[in-house]
Design a protein around this motif. Structure first.
Motif, PDB file in Angstrom:
ATOM      1  N   PHE A  41       0.831  -1.362  -0.148  1.00 50.10           N
ATOM      2  CA  PHE A  41       0.146  -0.054   0.050  1.00 50.10           C
ATOM      3  C   PHE A  41       0.797   1.146   0.204  1.00 50.10           C
ATOM      4  CE2 PHE A  41      -3.021  -2.890   2.617  1.00 50.10           C
ATOM      5  CZ  PHE A  41      -3.729  -3.137   1.530  1.00 50.10           C
ATOM      6  N   GLY A  42       1.926   1.362   0.795  1.00 49.62           N
ATOM      7  CA  GLY A  42       2.725   2.396   0.938  1.00 49.62           C
ATOM      8  C   GLY A  42       3.317   2.889  -0.341  1.00 49.62           C
ATOM      9  N   HIS A  43       3.991   1.601  -1.054  1.00 53.24           N
ATOM     10  CA  HIS A  43       4.519   1.992  -2.341  1.00 53.24           C
ATOM     11  C   HIS A  43       3.557   2.525  -3.356  1.00 53.24           C
ATOM     12  CE1 HIS A  43       8.135   0.880  -5.058  1.00 53.24           C
ATOM     13  NE2 HIS A  43       7.289   0.709  -5.671  1.00 53.24           N
ATOM     14  N   LEU A  44       2.583   1.928  -3.552  1.00 50.44           N
ATOM     15  CA  LEU A  44       1.465   2.367  -4.350  1.00 50.44           C
ATOM     16  C   LEU A  44       0.972   3.888  -4.115  1.00 50.44           C
ATOM     17  CD1 LEU A  44      -0.754  -0.590  -5.169  1.00 50.44           C
ATOM     18  CD2 LEU A  44       0.603   0.438  -6.737  1.00 50.44           C
ATOM     19  N   LEU A  45       0.762   4.042  -2.707  1.00 48.14           N
ATOM     20  CA  LEU A  45       0.331   5.513  -2.045  1.00 48.14           C
ATOM     21  C   LEU A  45       1.048   6.413  -2.536  1.00 48.14           C
ATOM     22  CD1 LEU A  45      -1.598   7.141  -0.643  1.00 48.14           C
ATOM     23  CD2 LEU A  45      -0.328   6.660   1.403  1.00 48.14           C
ATOM     24  N   ALA A  46       2.463   6.368  -2.435  1.00 41.10           N
ATOM     25  CA  ALA A  46       3.364   7.203  -2.722  1.00 41.10           C
ATOM     26  C   ALA A  46       3.660   7.835  -4.175  1.00 41.10           C
ATOM     27  CB  ALA A  46       4.999   6.626  -2.457  1.00 41.10           C
ATOM     28  N   GLN A  47       3.473   6.572  -5.069  1.00 42.60           N
ATOM     29  CA  GLN A  47       3.136   6.814  -6.478  1.00 42.60           C
ATOM     30  C   GLN A  47       1.873   7.527  -6.846  1.00 42.60           C
ATOM     31  OE1 GLN A  47       4.341   3.448  -9.055  1.00 42.60           O
ATOM     32  NE2 GLN A  47       4.456   2.356  -7.286  1.00 42.60           N
ATOM     33  N   HIS A  48       0.712   7.186  -6.296  1.00 35.70           N
ATOM     34  CA  HIS A  48      -0.350   7.950  -6.394  1.00 35.70           C
ATOM     35  C   HIS A  48      -0.325   9.489  -6.140  1.00 35.70           C
ATOM     36  CE1 HIS A  48      -4.637   8.644  -7.019  1.00 35.70           C
ATOM     37  NE2 HIS A  48      -4.602   8.992  -5.581  1.00 35.70           N
ATOM     38  N   LEU A  49       0.046   9.430  -4.929  1.00 33.61           N
ATOM     39  CA  LEU A  49      -0.034  11.126  -4.428  1.00 33.61           C
ATOM     40  C   LEU A  49       1.032  11.748  -5.195  1.00 33.61           C
ATOM     41  CD1 LEU A  49      -0.180  10.494  -0.689  1.00 33.61           C
ATOM     42  CD2 LEU A  49      -1.966  11.144  -2.211  1.00 33.61           C
ATOM     43  N   ASP A  50       2.198  11.403  -5.529  1.00 35.16           N
ATOM     44  CA  ASP A  50       3.185  12.227  -6.523  1.00 35.16           C
ATOM     45  C   ASP A  50       2.595  12.520  -7.898  1.00 35.16           C
ATOM     46  OD1 ASP A  50       5.951  12.904  -7.400  1.00 35.16           O
ATOM     47  OD2 ASP A  50       5.623  11.163  -8.805  1.00 35.16           O
ATOM     48  N   LYS A  51       1.888  11.639  -8.336  1.00 32.63           N
ATOM     49  CA  LYS A  51       1.150  12.131  -9.500  1.00 32.63           C
ATOM     50  C   LYS A  51      -0.028  12.914  -9.547  1.00 32.63           C
ATOM     51  CE  LYS A  51       1.888   7.354 -11.789  1.00 32.63           C
ATOM     52  NZ  LYS A  51       0.873   6.241 -12.131  1.00 32.63           N
ATOM     53  N   GLN A  52      -0.485  12.834  -8.161  1.00 35.62           N
ATOM     54  CA  GLN A  52      -1.494  13.965  -7.664  1.00 35.62           C
ATOM     55  C   GLN A  52      -0.942  15.481  -7.592  1.00 35.62           C
ATOM     56  OE1 GLN A  52      -4.950  13.176  -8.143  1.00 35.62           O
ATOM     57  NE2 GLN A  52      -4.152  11.294  -8.922  1.00 35.62           N
ATOM     58  N   GLY A  53       0.435  15.487  -7.347  1.00 36.22           N
ATOM     59  CA  GLY A  53       0.973  16.555  -7.164  1.00 36.22           C
ATOM     60  C   GLY A  53       1.365  17.138  -5.651  1.00 36.22           C
ATOM     61  N   LYS A 264      -8.019   0.208  -4.252  1.00 38.34           N
ATOM     62  CA  LYS A 264      -9.140   0.426  -3.361  1.00 38.34           C
ATOM     63  C   LYS A 264      -8.550   1.104  -2.108  1.00 38.34           C
ATOM     64  CE  LYS A 264     -12.091  -3.009  -5.296  1.00 38.34           C
ATOM     65  NZ  LYS A 264     -13.034  -4.269  -4.914  1.00 38.34           N
ATOM     66  N   VAL A 265      -7.539   0.476  -1.500  1.00 42.35           N
ATOM     67  CA  VAL A 265      -7.249   0.932  -0.204  1.00 42.35           C
ATOM     68  C   VAL A 265      -6.319   2.358  -0.376  1.00 42.35           C
ATOM     69  CG1 VAL A 265      -5.393   0.874   1.455  1.00 42.35           C
ATOM     70  CG2 VAL A 265      -6.758  -1.170   0.810  1.00 42.35           C
ATOM     71  N   VAL A 266      -5.457   2.747  -1.418  1.00 39.91           N
ATOM     72  CA  VAL A 266      -4.849   3.910  -1.741  1.00 39.91           C
ATOM     73  C   VAL A 266      -6.132   4.906  -2.107  1.00 39.91           C
ATOM     74  CG1 VAL A 266      -3.726   4.930  -3.680  1.00 39.91           C
ATOM     75  CG2 VAL A 266      -2.893   2.617  -2.953  1.00 39.91           C
ATOM     76  N   TRP A 267      -7.196   4.712  -2.772  1.00 37.84           N
ATOM     77  CA  TRP A 267      -8.155   5.510  -2.859  1.00 37.84           C
ATOM     78  C   TRP A 267      -8.764   6.180  -1.482  1.00 37.84           C
ATOM     79  CZ3 TRP A 267     -10.319   2.030  -7.039  1.00 37.84           C
ATOM     80  CH2 TRP A 267      -9.765   2.185  -8.212  1.00 37.84           C
ATOM     81  N   ARG A 268      -8.882   5.226  -0.866  1.00 38.65           N
ATOM     82  CA  ARG A 268      -9.356   5.680   0.589  1.00 38.65           C
ATOM     83  C   ARG A 268      -8.612   6.638   1.329  1.00 38.65           C
ATOM     84  NH1 ARG A 268     -13.993   6.237   0.018  1.00 38.65           N
ATOM     85  NH2 ARG A 268     -13.423   6.370  -1.876  1.00 38.65           N
ATOM     86  N   ILE A 269      -7.216   6.256   1.411  1.00 39.78           N
ATOM     87  CA  ILE A 269      -6.377   7.002   2.082  1.00 39.78           C
ATOM     88  C   ILE A 269      -6.293   8.213   1.287  1.00 39.78           C
ATOM     89  CG2 ILE A 269      -3.849   7.350   2.734  1.00 39.78           C
ATOM     90  CD1 ILE A 269      -3.423   4.486   2.580  1.00 39.78           C
ATOM     91  N   HIS A 270      -6.278   8.577   0.054  1.00 33.19           N
ATOM     92  CA  HIS A 270      -6.401   9.643  -0.708  1.00 33.19           C
ATOM     93  C   HIS A 270      -7.659  10.661  -0.235  1.00 33.19           C
ATOM     94  CE1 HIS A 270      -7.475  12.371  -4.260  1.00 33.19           C
ATOM     95  NE2 HIS A 270      -6.233  12.594  -4.241  1.00 33.19           N
TER      96      HIS A 270
END
Length: 319
Positions: A41-53, A264-270
């Motif tokens: 989750f942490g690895h994917l979240l970091a990538q996701h939030l980076d793309k979000q700015g 699904k978990v990454v979106w909830r953290i977002h």
């Protein structure tokens, strides 16, 4: 009367939906500190939030994990090493975060780092087995949080704690469930303590997802290791063929329930980081919402009976 009640329920749902959907859009100046970014989750979240700015500060346990994350993200994301069981490491990480956020404070802290081993029947374990997992999943989480509270308060930011559905219902021995119950309790007290400072605290409760923590091979390897060191009298209580009977049953259970879509978990953290009104808890996964949470509210005797029916009994079981 029924029509009036129906209208009121619809109104309440629409109001909740509207309130839940309000998002913060300006994120380019917001820093988010994430622990446990090597995998999952942490690895994917970091990538996701980076793309979000977002300005992502990604803590990794290994140099390899940090390098793999760097290769997948922009130059805006920064990685650093963190061992959540080491106070000196936590202190160095706190100084690094302070140097990055400066007077703005820290918008988000995501306590994601965690392990699942060792896990097994309670009488297979030693007190050191309990301490190893508690040090990472609970004590480490608390110490990282305490080191960041001043910066979070300055930004009126967010704290997101990774718990589990097993912080609602204890399914197996060892300190994994204990640690997640502790995270739930810490989350509740922290949310109430910091609310008056404008800080919002949320808890993520995933069900089974296909991560390293739920990898059947890792779990089986851990069980074999525990079995190999058991005293003979304990082995006799369970029977020499206990693992041979237990593991196929447990593996089928894990593979049936484990959800492959980690996003699904990454979106909830977002959502917890960007919603104007984040939820206190986010249960994630079909099994979490339809099985484990309802089961956690059932009478204890009923839950115990149902879970016992699904388990493999030891050789010398008396019921």
């Amino acid at each position: 009367m029924l029509i009036y009640l129906g209208v009121m329920l619809l109104f309440c749902f629409l109001y909740w939906w509207y309130r839940d959907s309000k998002q913060i859009t300006a994120v380019s100046d917001k820093h988010v500190y994430i622990t446990g970014c090597d995998t999952g989750f942490g690895h994917l979240l970091a990538q996701h939030l980076d793309k979000q700015g977002f300005q992502v500060l990604a803590a990794c346990f290994t140099e390899q994990g940090a390098q793999e994350l760097k290769d997948k993200t922009s130059s805006r994301l920064q990685t650093f090493r963190l061992d959540v069981t080491n106070s000196e490491s936590i202190g160095k990480a706190a100084e690094f975060v302070k140097s990055q956020v400066k007077d703005k404070g820290l918008w988000g802290l995501v306590n994601n780092a965690g392990i699942s081993q060792p896990v097994g029947p309670s009488d297979w374990l030693t007190i050191d087995d309990y301490k190893v997992l508690l040090d990472v999943n609970l004590i480490g989480l608390i110490e990282v949080t305490l080191s960041m509270i001043p910066l979070i308060k300055r930004a009126r930011g967010r704290i997101v704690n990774m718990a589990s559905i097993y912080g609602r219902i204890s399914m197996f021995g060892g300190s994994y469930c204990i640690s997640k119950f502790g995270v739930e309790a810490f989350n509740d007290s922290l949310r109430r303590d910091l609310r008056c400072f404008g800080v919002k605290v949320a808890c993520i409760e995933p069900g089974y997802f296909k991560t390293h923590i739920s990898n059947p091979d890792v779990i089986n390897e851990g069980l074999i290791k525990l079995w190999g060191r058991l005293p003979q009298d304990v082995r006799e209580d369970y029977g020499d063929d206990y693992l041979d009977k237990f593991w196929p049953h447990a593996k089928a259970h894990i593979e049936k329930l484990a959800e492959p879509n980690l996003m699904k978990v990454v979106w909830r953290i977002h959502h917890a980081l960007t919603s104007v009104h984040p939820r206190s808890r986010y249960a994630v996964g079909v099994d979490a919402k339809l099985l484990w949470i309802p089961l956690s509210y059932m009478p204890t005797a009923f839950t115990d009976f149902l879970l016992a029916r699904q388990s493999v009994k030891p050789a010398k079981a008396v019921y």
